[in-house]
Motif scaffolding. Structure first.
Motif, short mmCIF file in Angstrom:
data_model
loop_
_atom_site.label_atom_id
_atom_site.label_comp_id
_atom_site.label_asym_id
_atom_site.label_seq_id
_atom_site.Cartn_x
_atom_site.Cartn_y
_atom_site.Cartn_z
N PRO A 1 -85.70 9.91 88.43
CA PRO A 1 -86.53 10.79 89.27
C PRO A 1 -86.93 12.03 88.49
O PRO A 1 -86.23 12.47 87.56
N THR A 2 -88.05 12.63 88.87
CA THR A 2 -88.48 13.87 88.23
C THR A 2 -87.61 15.03 88.67
O THR A 2 -87.19 15.86 87.86
N VAL A 3 -87.31 15.11 89.97
CA VAL A 3 -86.44 16.15 90.51
C VAL A 3 -85.28 15.47 91.22
O VAL A 3 -85.49 14.56 92.02
N SER A 4 -84.06 15.90 90.92
CA SER A 4 -82.89 15.31 91.57
C SER A 4 -81.90 16.41 91.90
O SER A 4 -81.88 17.47 91.27
N THR A 5 -81.07 16.15 92.89
CA THR A 5 -80.05 17.12 93.28
C THR A 5 -78.66 16.70 92.82
O THR A 5 -77.66 17.28 93.25
N SER A 6 -78.58 15.72 91.93
CA SER A 6 -77.30 15.32 91.38
C SER A 6 -77.47 14.96 89.91
O SER A 6 -78.56 14.56 89.47
N ASP A 7 -76.41 15.13 89.13
CA ASP A 7 -76.38 14.74 87.73
C ASP A 7 -74.94 14.49 87.34
O ASP A 7 -74.07 14.37 88.20
N VAL B 1 -80.71 14.88 98.04
CA VAL B 1 -80.73 15.37 99.42
C VAL B 1 -81.28 16.79 99.41
O VAL B 1 -80.87 17.63 98.61
N ALA B 2 -82.24 17.06 100.30
CA ALA B 2 -82.87 18.38 100.35
C ALA B 2 -83.65 18.49 101.65
O ALA B 2 -83.89 17.50 102.35
N ASP B 3 -84.05 19.71 101.97
CA ASP B 3 -85.06 19.94 102.99
C ASP B 3 -86.42 19.89 102.29
O ASP B 3 -86.71 20.73 101.44
N GLU C 1 -88.26 16.95 83.78
CA GLU C 1 -87.18 16.72 84.73
C GLU C 1 -86.53 18.03 85.15
O GLU C 1 -86.41 18.97 84.36
N LEU C 2 -86.09 18.06 86.41
CA LEU C 2 -85.42 19.24 86.95
C LEU C 2 -84.18 18.77 87.71
O LEU C 2 -84.26 17.90 88.57
N TYR C 3 -83.03 19.36 87.36
CA TYR C 3 -81.76 18.97 87.97
C TYR C 3 -81.27 20.12 88.85
O TYR C 3 -81.04 21.22 88.36
#
Length: 505
Positions: A290-296, A332-334, A263-265
């Motif tokens: 999720p494996t990669v997320s932009t929130s924690d 949320v990301a590009d 996992e990557l935060y």
């Protein structure tokens, strides 16, 4: 009318508060969820005009047979402007240093510049010592030398004239010479060698974008596993070293050519992941996560996260019982030019905050995994879901030129817009191929939330599964234009035109 699951929740549902989780359970069963192109000049750089998008990867990043060449672009200007520099896209093996030249149409040299501080690959820019005035209505050539004979190529792009501000180029734009440093007179019709001039408009005013395309990449129906992700760079997941950095990297971090196994935060924001493989190991990601997320638990990213030219691979998860309940990305990301496969669902925009715009472009999501009976306790698979996107009045979500395939037994929708966690606003869906066994495009209000200003333009939808599209509730589409059933044998994939769907119909 086939039944539409009203609670196709994302893999992050497991992270919801207990009351929210209880409510969702009562309602239903939980589930998981290079082209040389012409673009309008950004407002932030109105005086600077070029023909090469800064973030675009050529369709053939590595071309050439090892013979040194001078590669160029023949262009015309419709206004008096000043040429200030040159851009090239540098492929692996196209070693420098490089030297570029600006010529008249007859071969008179106007300026020459060497590129300094080149990166290993990607877009390179060099500025002339002095700006060179270009005369309205005249044709010029800009070129660079590749001594290794390796270069990037977009074959078949210039089928007609394209324009950006005062600059334009046509079918015979790609020119070359057999020896480096020589004026390039030979042509390769329709092609682009990904060399570009940079000009400043007279008076520093904004350049006209009349006639310029809003697209920056090839349409979704041209995507496959070989032209997005790692493959165009000659990379694979197995070829990359394991990422050993923190699972919550600092803002400003660039993760390049690594294999991420857990996992990557990215809640700190400002992180770029490029040419990497996100390949979770069995047991490394929690069920419903999720494996990669932009929130924690710390919050949400407040500066842009970018993930590009990478592969999300769920093949090492422990079969459908695990893979179906793990997602590749949430937040949320590009996201640009990523190949995503082997998970229960695809990209999920959930917990997007209220600030950041998002660009979802040229991603290929496929080979989703089903587990159990979707009508009871099994998962629901969607290749792309939007659960919230609101905040600033001018905030924009662009979903462009992707291929979303939810061909799985537990399919819900290739692209499912459902405001589960908040309103969804200002969304443009353009140039995508939507395919699979559910509905290909679903628009739905609910959970006390709605959507507004939704636009669908020039998409291709298959008629497999439940059908092409469905609007179950809410105000419907603000703009529905030039959407067609996908026909791979037809020109530009255009089958029958799809009329604008009515709410509930």
């Amino acid at each position: 009318m086939p039944h539409i699951p009203r609670r196709d929740l994302s893999v992050a549902t497991a992270r919801l508060s207990a009351p929210a989780l209880l409510l969702a359970t009562l309602l239903t069963a939980l589930a998981t969820v290079a082209v040389l192109m012409v673009v309008p000049v950004p407002r932030a750089a109105a005086a600077r005009v070029s023909l090469l998008p800064d973030e675009e990867v050529p369709t053939t990043p590595v071309a050439g047979r090892g013979h040194p060449r001078e590669l160029g672009l023949r262009f015309k200007t419709s206004a008096s402007v000043k040429a200030v520099g040159v851009q090239i896209y540098k492929a692996p093996g196209n070693d420098g240093p490089h030297r570029a030249t600006l010529w008249t149409s007859k071969g008179k040299r106007l300026a020459r510049v060497r590129f300094a501080n080149e990166t290993a690959t990607g877009l390179q820019t060099a500025r002339f010592d002095k700006p060179v005035r270009l005369t309205k209505g005249r044709t010029y050539v800009v070129s660079y030398a590749t001594k290794t004979g390796r270069y990037s190529l977009d074959d078949g792009y210039f089928t007609g004239r394209v324009t950006s501000g005062p600059l334009s180029a046509g079918r015979r734009a790609a020119v070359y010479a057999m020896k480096p440093g020589k004026f390039p007179r030979r042509t390769r019709p329709g092609a682009s060698f990904n060399v570009d001039v940079v000009v400043r408009t007279a008076g520093g005013g904004p350049a006209s974008t009349q006639g310029a395309s809003t697209s920056t990449s090839s349409p979704g129906w041209t995507l496959n596993a070989k032209n997005v992700g790692l493959a165009p760079f000659g990379l694979s997941c197995d070829s990359l070293p394991v990422y050993t950095g923190p699972d919550r990297p600092d803002a400003g971090t660039v993760i390049s050519e690594k294999r991420i196994t857990g996992e990557l935060y990215l809640s700190n924001g400002g992180v770029t992941i490029e040419r990497s493989c996100i390949q979770p190991q069995a047991g490394a990601v929690g069920k419903g996560s999720p494996t990669v997320s932009t929130s924690d638990w710390r919050g949400e990213a407040s500066t842009t996260v970018t993930i590009r030219d990478s592969e999300f691979d769920g093949s090492l998860l422990a079969g459908p019982a695990e893979a179906a309940w793990v997602g590749p990305f949430q937040g949320v990301a590009d996201l640009q030019r990523n190949y995503i496969h082997g998970f229960g669902s695809g990209i999920s925009l959930l917990g997007t905050g209220d600030t950041l715009d998002a660009l979802i472009e040229q991603n290929y999501v496929t080979d989703l995994v089903a587990d159990g009976d979707a009508a009871t306790t099994g998962n629901h698979s969607s290749a792309f879901t939007v659960r919230d996107f609101t905040g600033r009045a001018d905030r924009q979500l662009v979903i462009r030129n992707n291929r979303f395939d939810e061909d799985t037994e537990n399919a819900t929708g290739a692209l499912f817009i459902q405001p589960y966690a908040g309103d969804i606003t200002n969304t443009t869906i353009e140039g995508n191929l939507l395919e699979g066994e559910g509905y290909q495009l679903i628009l739905q209000a609910g959970f006390g939330n709605s959507y507004r200003n939704m636009r669908a333009i020039n998409n291709r939808l298959t008629n497999t599964g439940h059908g092409a599209t469905y609007v179950s509730s809410g105000p419907g589409w603000t703009q529905w234009e030039n959407n067609y059933r996908y026909n791979p044998q037809a020109v530009d994939g255009r089958g029958a035109r799809i009329p604008q769907p009515q709410v509930g119909g």
